[in-house]
Motif scaffolding. Structure first.
Motif, PDB file in Angstrom:
ATOM      1  N   ALA A 177      -7.883 -35.448  33.293  1.00 20.09           N
ATOM      2  CA  ALA A 177      -7.830 -36.884  33.011  1.00 20.09           C
ATOM      3  C   ALA A 177      -8.709 -37.239  31.819  1.00 20.09           C
ATOM      4  CB  ALA A 177      -8.264 -37.676  34.245  1.00 20.09           C
ATOM      5  N   ASP A 178      -9.877 -36.619  31.737  1.00 23.29           N
ATOM      6  CA  ASP A 178     -10.791 -36.858  30.620  1.00 23.29           C
ATOM      7  C   ASP A 178     -10.161 -36.389  29.299  1.00 23.29           C
ATOM      8  OD1 ASP A 178     -13.595 -37.692  29.879  1.00 23.29           O
ATOM      9  OD2 ASP A 178     -13.636 -35.645  29.108  1.00 23.29           O
ATOM     10  N   LEU A 179      -9.492 -35.254  29.328  1.00 22.86           N
ATOM     11  CA  LEU A 179      -8.840 -34.731  28.128  1.00 22.86           C
ATOM     12  C   LEU A 179      -7.653 -35.598  27.721  1.00 22.86           C
ATOM     13  CD1 LEU A 179      -8.920 -30.882  28.861  1.00 22.86           C
ATOM     14  CD2 LEU A 179     -10.453 -32.203  27.393  1.00 22.86           C
ATOM     15  N   ASP A 180      -6.935 -36.172  28.683  1.00 23.47           N
ATOM     16  CA  ASP A 180      -5.830 -37.081  28.361  1.00 23.47           C
ATOM     17  C   ASP A 180      -6.339 -38.290  27.576  1.00 23.47           C
ATOM     18  OD1 ASP A 180      -3.920 -35.502  29.566  1.00 23.47           O
ATOM     19  OD2 ASP A 180      -3.968 -36.586  31.477  1.00 23.47           O
ATOM     20  N   VAL A 181      -7.481 -38.819  28.008  1.00 20.03           N
ATOM     21  CA  VAL A 181      -8.091 -39.944  27.284  1.00 20.03           C
ATOM     22  C   VAL A 181      -8.469 -39.516  25.871  1.00 20.03           C
ATOM     23  CG1 VAL A 181     -10.079 -41.507  27.218  1.00 20.03           C
ATOM     24  CG2 VAL A 181      -8.935 -41.042  29.390  1.00 20.03           C
ATOM     25  N   ALA A 182      -9.047 -38.331  25.741  1.00 17.20           N
ATOM     26  CA  ALA A 182      -9.447 -37.827  24.425  1.00 17.20           C
ATOM     27  C   ALA A 182      -8.239 -37.671  23.502  1.00 17.20           C
ATOM     28  CB  ALA A 182     -10.177 -36.490  24.576  1.00 17.20           C
ATOM     29  N   ARG A 183      -7.124 -37.186  24.019  1.00 23.24           N
ATOM     30  CA  ARG A 183      -5.914 -37.039  23.192  1.00 23.24           C
ATOM     31  C   ARG A 183      -5.447 -38.387  22.665  1.00 23.24           C
ATOM     32  NH1 ARG A 183      -4.402 -33.705  27.549  1.00 23.24           N
ATOM     33  NH2 ARG A 183      -4.528 -31.470  27.048  1.00 23.24           N
ATOM     34  N   ARG A 184      -5.445 -39.384  23.527  1.00 24.39           N
ATOM     35  CA  ARG A 184      -4.930 -40.701  23.139  1.00 24.39           C
ATOM     36  C   ARG A 184      -5.801 -41.369  22.087  1.00 24.39           C
ATOM     37  NH1 ARG A 184      -3.904 -41.051  28.762  1.00 24.39           N
ATOM     38  NH2 ARG A 184      -5.788 -42.299  29.096  1.00 24.39           N
ATOM     39  N   ARG A 185      -7.101 -41.249  22.209  1.00 24.45           N
ATOM     40  CA  ARG A 185      -7.970 -41.961  21.268  1.00 24.45           C
ATOM     41  C   ARG A 185      -8.352 -41.115  20.054  1.00 24.45           C
ATOM     42  NH1 ARG A 185     -13.064 -42.197  25.412  1.00 24.45           N
ATOM     43  NH2 ARG A 185     -13.709 -40.021  25.204  1.00 24.45           N
ATOM     44  N   GLY A 186      -8.104 -39.778  20.119  1.00 19.40           N
ATOM     45  CA  GLY A 186      -8.362 -38.919  18.973  1.00 19.40           C
ATOM     46  C   GLY A 186      -9.739 -38.301  18.917  1.00 19.40           C
ATOM     47  N   TRP A 187     -10.560 -38.498  19.939  1.00 21.17           N
ATOM     48  CA  TRP A 187     -11.894 -37.883  19.964  1.00 21.17           C
ATOM     49  C   TRP A 187     -12.336 -37.681  21.403  1.00 21.17           C
ATOM     50  CZ3 TRP A 187     -16.115 -40.704  22.003  1.00 21.17           C
ATOM     51  CH2 TRP A 187     -15.891 -42.079  22.177  1.00 21.17           C
ATOM     52  N   ALA A 188     -13.200 -36.699  21.603  1.00 23.34           N
ATOM     53  CA  ALA A 188     -13.718 -36.371  22.933  1.00 23.34           C
ATOM     54  C   ALA A 188     -15.176 -36.791  23.036  1.00 23.34           C
ATOM     55  CB  ALA A 188     -13.587 -34.876  23.206  1.00 23.34           C
ATOM     56  N   MET A 189     -15.585 -37.104  24.246  1.00 23.31           N
ATOM     57  CA  MET A 189     -16.952 -37.575  24.475  1.00 23.31           C
ATOM     58  C   MET A 189     -17.683 -36.657  25.456  1.00 23.31           C
ATOM     59  SD  MET A 189     -18.257 -41.314  25.837  1.00 23.31           S
ATOM     60  CE  MET A 189     -17.463 -41.180  27.431  1.00 23.31           C
ATOM     61  N   GLU A 190     -18.942 -36.477  25.190  1.00 22.08           N
ATOM     62  CA  GLU A 190     -19.852 -35.774  26.110  1.00 22.08           C
ATOM     63  C   GLU A 190     -21.028 -36.704  26.365  1.00 22.08           C
ATOM     64  OE1 GLU A 190     -23.344 -32.493  25.558  1.00 22.08           O
ATOM     65  OE2 GLU A 190     -21.530 -32.244  24.371  1.00 22.08           O
ATOM     66  N   ASP A 191     -21.122 -37.202  27.573  1.00 18.02           N
ATOM     67  CA  ASP A 191     -22.168 -38.160  27.926  1.00 18.02           C
ATOM     68  C   ASP A 191     -23.116 -37.524  28.933  1.00 18.02           C
ATOM     69  OD1 ASP A 191     -23.750 -40.315  28.463  1.00 18.02           O
ATOM     70  OD2 ASP A 191     -22.164 -41.566  29.330  1.00 18.02           O
ATOM     71  N   GLN A 192     -24.138 -36.844  28.423  1.00 14.70           N
ATOM     72  CA  GLN A 192     -25.172 -36.212  29.239  1.00 14.70           C
ATOM     73  C   GLN A 192     -24.579 -35.186  30.217  1.00 14.70           C
ATOM     74  OE1 GLN A 192     -28.593 -38.970  30.218  1.00 14.70           O
ATOM     75  NE2 GLN A 192     -26.925 -40.466  30.215  1.00 14.70           N
ATOM     76  N   GLU A 193     -23.563 -34.460  29.795  1.00 15.04           N
ATOM     77  CA  GLU A 193     -22.894 -33.506  30.679  1.00 15.04           C
ATOM     78  C   GLU A 193     -23.472 -32.095  30.576  1.00 15.04           C
ATOM     79  OE1 GLU A 193     -18.520 -33.996  30.343  1.00 15.04           O
ATOM     80  OE2 GLU A 193     -19.032 -35.921  29.414  1.00 15.04           O
TER      81      GLU A 193
END
Length: 257
Positions: A177-193
């Motif tokens: 699900a996190d990767l699906d969001v990244a595909r749609r917006r064009g960038w991936a996020m790492e928040d203290q992971e």
């Protein structure tokens, strides 16, 4: 085709180099190297002598350290890499412009490996990250490098998802699900992971065929991010990643997956 038998001498020499390269100290004693790789002192001594003659290790008063021949070989490998050549100057400019750390990474099996590492004014460090790795499922760079994989390919590659902080995604459905969001917006996020207090945003880098071959990130402390405009930062990262992709030969748009 049958697997080619490994060469024990080469394996032991590589183990010696890895023991020296991963040590916390600037130099390592021969006895400590032998203990780390579980090899006899005399055998370890012969390997060290050979590596020293070839310039791959250097002996000093406190022990052994990596030699200039190994550094030269590593730099030649980077210079021959098209992603490194195309991204180096742009990643450095990005770090200077935003003031945080910029990295370029590629996938090596189940890891993200740093090819470039540059520090902005707010992110000075005493060491380089080049050659070090990050987990694919928990880092922004790694997530970008997973975007081209199918769900089954991703699960087969990653297996269990280790936990690094309370924020690490450890469930494959959640990661998808996190990767699906990244595909749609064009960038991936790492928040203290991977580490608490750290934020990272990354965008994919593509080759002439539109395949993801690397990723570009900008990272820093959460406290530093508060003084920045996140949408502007991510737009900058995406734009620079696209420029690198064009430099690698990509000339057509990539449809949404």
């Amino acid at each position: 085709m049958a697997n080619t038998p490994s060469n024990q001498s080469i394996e032991r020499a590589v183990a010696v180099l890895q023991a020296i390269g991963t040590a916390d100290a600037e130099s390592v004693r021969a006895s400590d190297i032998a203990r780390i790789i579980d090899l006899g002192a005399s055998t370890t001594g012969r390997i060290l002598a050979t590596l020293e003659n070839l310039g791959y290790v250097r002996r000093g008063p406190q022990g052994y350290r990596i030699g200039t021949a190994a550094l030269l070989l590593a730099s030649q490998g980077l210079n021959h890499d098209p992603v490194h050549r195309e991204s180096r100057a742009r990643a450095q400019e990005l770090a200077q412009r935003i003031g945080l750390t910029s990295n370029v990474g590629v996938r090596d099996e189940g890891r993200a490996i740093y090819l470039c590492h540059f520090e902005g004014a707010r992110a000075s460090k005493s060491h380089t990250m080049i050659g070090m790795d990050q987990p694919l499922h928990a880092s922004a760079l790694g997530k970008c490098l997973l975007l081209d994989l199918s769900e089954q390919e991703r699960i087969s590659l990653l297996g269990d998802l280790p936990k690094y902080t309370e924020r690490t995604i450890t469930d494959h459905a959640d990661l998808g699900a996190d990767l699906d969001v990244a595909r749609r917006r064009g960038w991936a996020m790492e928040d203290q992971e991977v580490a608490l207090g750290r934020f990272c945003a990354a965008a994919p880098i593509r080759d002439a065929r539109g395949r993801i071959v690397a990723a570009l990130s900008i990272s820093g402390r959460i406290s530093d991010l508060r003084s920045l405009d996140l949408p502007m930062v991510t737009e900058d990262v995406i734009e620079v990643a696209d420029r690198i992709s064009v430099g690698l030969g990509m000339i057509t748009a990539v449809p949404e997956g």
